[in-house]
Write a protein that holds these residues in place. Structure first.
Motif, PDB file in Angstrom:
ATOM      1  N   HIS A 149       0.760  -1.293   0.062  1.00 45.77           N
ATOM      2  CA  HIS A 149       0.055  -0.009   0.021  1.00 45.77           C
ATOM      3  C   HIS A 149       0.863   1.286   0.260  1.00 45.77           C
ATOM      4  O   HIS A 149       0.313   2.392  -0.279  1.00 45.77           O
ATOM      5  CB  HIS A 149      -1.005  -0.008   1.401  1.00 45.77           C
ATOM      6  CG  HIS A 149      -0.291   0.287   2.491  1.00 45.77           C
ATOM      7  ND1 HIS A 149       0.256  -0.610   3.199  1.00 45.77           N
ATOM      8  CD2 HIS A 149      -0.227   1.372   3.171  1.00 45.77           C
ATOM      9  CE1 HIS A 149       1.071  -0.299   4.355  1.00 45.77           C
ATOM     10  NE2 HIS A 149       0.783   0.965   4.223  1.00 45.77           N
ATOM     11  N   THR A 150       1.807   1.262   0.216  1.00 41.88           N
ATOM     12  CA  THR A 150       3.173   2.285   0.610  1.00 41.88           C
ATOM     13  C   THR A 150       3.476   2.743  -0.778  1.00 41.88           C
ATOM     14  O   THR A 150       4.198   3.678  -1.102  1.00 41.88           O
ATOM     15  CB  THR A 150       4.151   1.896   1.369  1.00 41.88           C
ATOM     16  OG1 THR A 150       4.807   0.746   0.810  1.00 41.88           O
ATOM     17  CG2 THR A 150       3.649   1.742   2.779  1.00 41.88           C
ATOM     18  N   LYS A 175      -6.853   5.575  -3.165  1.00 43.04           N
ATOM     19  CA  LYS A 175      -5.623   5.534  -3.679  1.00 43.04           C
ATOM     20  C   LYS A 175      -5.892   4.780  -5.028  1.00 43.04           C
ATOM     21  O   LYS A 175      -5.112   5.220  -5.948  1.00 43.04           O
ATOM     22  CB  LYS A 175      -4.525   4.936  -2.774  1.00 43.04           C
ATOM     23  CG  LYS A 175      -3.096   5.104  -3.546  1.00 43.04           C
ATOM     24  CD  LYS A 175      -2.143   4.686  -2.522  1.00 43.04           C
ATOM     25  CE  LYS A 175      -0.850   4.819  -3.066  1.00 43.04           C
ATOM     26  NZ  LYS A 175       0.451   4.462  -1.961  1.00 43.04           N
ATOM     27  N   GLN A 198      -3.670   5.928   3.271  1.00 38.38           N
ATOM     28  CA  GLN A 198      -2.528   5.391   3.347  1.00 38.38           C
ATOM     29  C   GLN A 198      -1.719   5.667   4.880  1.00 38.38           C
ATOM     30  O   GLN A 198      -1.261   4.758   5.209  1.00 38.38           O
ATOM     31  CB  GLN A 198      -1.532   6.185   2.274  1.00 38.38           C
ATOM     32  CG  GLN A 198      -0.096   5.402   2.432  1.00 38.38           C
ATOM     33  CD  GLN A 198       0.824   5.683   1.323  1.00 38.38           C
ATOM     34  OE1 GLN A 198       0.250   5.913   0.285  1.00 38.38           O
ATOM     35  NE2 GLN A 198       2.019   5.933   1.457  1.00 38.38           N
ATOM     36  N   ASP A 216      -0.885   2.753   7.282  1.00 35.85           N
ATOM     37  CA  ASP A 216       0.544   2.850   8.045  1.00 35.85           C
ATOM     38  C   ASP A 216       0.538   2.538   9.586  1.00 35.85           C
ATOM     39  O   ASP A 216       1.292   1.779  10.001  1.00 35.85           O
ATOM     40  CB  ASP A 216       1.258   4.104   7.604  1.00 35.85           C
ATOM     41  CG  ASP A 216       1.567   4.281   6.208  1.00 35.85           C
ATOM     42  OD1 ASP A 216       1.812   3.209   5.734  1.00 35.85           O
ATOM     43  OD2 ASP A 216       1.717   5.501   5.830  1.00 35.85           O
ATOM     44  N   GLU A 222       6.659   9.683   4.246  1.00 34.29           N
ATOM     45  CA  GLU A 222       6.001   8.475   4.807  1.00 34.29           C
ATOM     46  C   GLU A 222       6.812   8.089   6.198  1.00 34.29           C
ATOM     47  O   GLU A 222       7.954   8.282   6.373  1.00 34.29           O
ATOM     48  CB  GLU A 222       6.139   7.213   4.021  1.00 34.29           C
ATOM     49  CG  GLU A 222       5.544   7.632   2.598  1.00 34.29           C
ATOM     50  CD  GLU A 222       5.294   6.396   1.676  1.00 34.29           C
ATOM     51  OE1 GLU A 222       5.904   5.251   2.173  1.00 34.29           O
ATOM     52  OE2 GLU A 222       4.853   6.354   0.673  1.00 34.29           O
TER      53      GLU A 222
END
Length: 379
Positions: A135-136, A200, A230, A234, A312
């Motif tokens: 997902h990053t 996203k 996101q 995370d 991030e």
């Protein structure tokens, strides 16, 4: 067939379709068409007869009150038209509904009859599948077609998939046999965070659609929603060491596979999109709040200047390991080998929630079918 009344002559129309159900992981595809309809104020001009195509025990109608009067909304597929102005005007015919329960050939023929009557030049079908993608990283979007000439001229992949398919694959083949150019765009959704919504993935589909049809799409709050999604994932991943380690494994595999692409066509495409969005008065979507899905450039609403995205949050350190539960099904290669359809994957790793807005909400007139946590998606 519902006859067309009051629909004006369209300019270079493109039909954009998405269907809830097996082809719509994270509701990414159907949400993308809903976004286009909302931003460009689409006008519904036709709806398919629900009796012909839907099993109401699978897709149940809903009852609601309007001014004290009870009414029923039946699950169906609706068609709307949007007029897009600007220097290069082009109209869109939006098709949004639920994957039908029966009579798929008649369903596709009815949609193609509308396309013929409206003079549609190309059909673009959006889909989303579950894949082994972190997902990053930017969401992989594959553009595929059954037409070899179209694949060469539009830089698409020619599909080689064999196996079970959904309405996206059937409609694409129906278009090919009818001589209508057709393209499918597929976004790969992380299988460990498959619950809708996934803004996203929706944003990635819209960016690829923008490149394909040459229209500037207003993104609204979608870039901010994607960033919040996101960050939420995370945070959840950071709370579970097993998930964090698995995500790191996917990141390493993805980065290794895409390293040769980092300085080629992908960068040029992103830069062209960035320049297009900076052009004043180039059509809908101007103003603050536009961004690429990858987060390379974000517009500062106050000053209009571009600024880099927030860094991030680093994940926890983890020991090297193999990817847990990886299998050989088509979806596991979504990031590297585009295809028109893919068999739904089995779960291949730990799962976590999508962060904010994990509930999909009540059933609406578009129908309740959406991919569940068991991986019911196909390409």
């Amino acid at each position: 067939m519902i006859e067309l009344e009051g629909v004006p002559e369209l300019i270079d129309p493109v039909m954009v379709a998405a269907f809830e159900g097996w082809n719509d992981a994270g509701d990414a595809a159907s949400t993308a068409v809903a976004h286009l309809d909302r931003e460009w104020k689409g006008e519904v001009f036709a709806a398919l007869d629900a009796e012909d195509y839907y099993d109401f025990q699978v897709n149940r109608p809903t009852v609601f009150l309007e001014n004290g009067v009870r009414k029923i909304t039946w699950p169906t597929t609706r068609l709307s038209v949007v007029r897009v102005g600007g220097d290069k005007p082009r109209d869109l015919v939006l098709v949004r509904g639920i994957e039908p329960s029966m009579r798929w050939r008649s369903f596709c023929n009815e949609l193609l009859a509308f396309a013929h009557e409206l003079g549609v030049e190309m059909v673009v079908i959006l889909g989303a599948l579950l894949g082994d993608t972190p997902h990053t990283r930017p969401v992989p979007v594959s553009g595929v077609t059954s037409d070899p000439d179209l694949a060469r001229t539009m830089d698409l992949e020619e599909t080689r998939y064999e196996g079970p398919t959904g309405i996206v694959g059937i409609l694409q083949e129906a278009c090919t046999h009818a001589g209508v150019p057709a393209v499918s765009l597929w976004a790969a959704v992380p299988h460990y965070v498959s619950q809708p919504p996934n803004p996203k993935a929706t944003l990635a589909l819209l960016n690829r659609l923008e490149d394909l049809i040459g229209l500037r799409i207003p993104l609204g709050e979608l870039p901010e929603d994607a960033r919040a999604w996101q960050l939420g994932v995370d945070q959840l991943a950071a709370e579970d060491s097993e998930v964090a380690e698995y995500v790191q494994t996917l990141e390493e595999a993805r980065d290794t596979a895409e390293l040769p692409e980092a300085s080629g066509e992908a960068i040029a495409r992103e830069f062209e999109r960035y320049l297009r969005r900076r052009e004043p008065g180039s059509g809908p979507g101007s103003g603050p709040g536009v961004a690429t899905e990858g987060g390379d450039f974000l517009r500062d609403p106050g000053s209009g200047r571009t600024r880099p995205p927030k860094p991030e949050r680093p994940g926890p350190e983890s020991a090297p390991g193999t990817e847990p539960g990886a299998d050989a099904e088509p979806e596991s290669e979504a990031a590297s080998e585009p295809a028109s359809e893919a068999e739904p994957p089995s779960e291949s790793g730990p799962k976590t929630g999508p962060g904010p807005d994990t509930e999909s909400g009540p059933e609406t007139d578009s129908g309740p079918d959406a991919p569940d946590a068991d991986g019911d998606s196909e390409k």
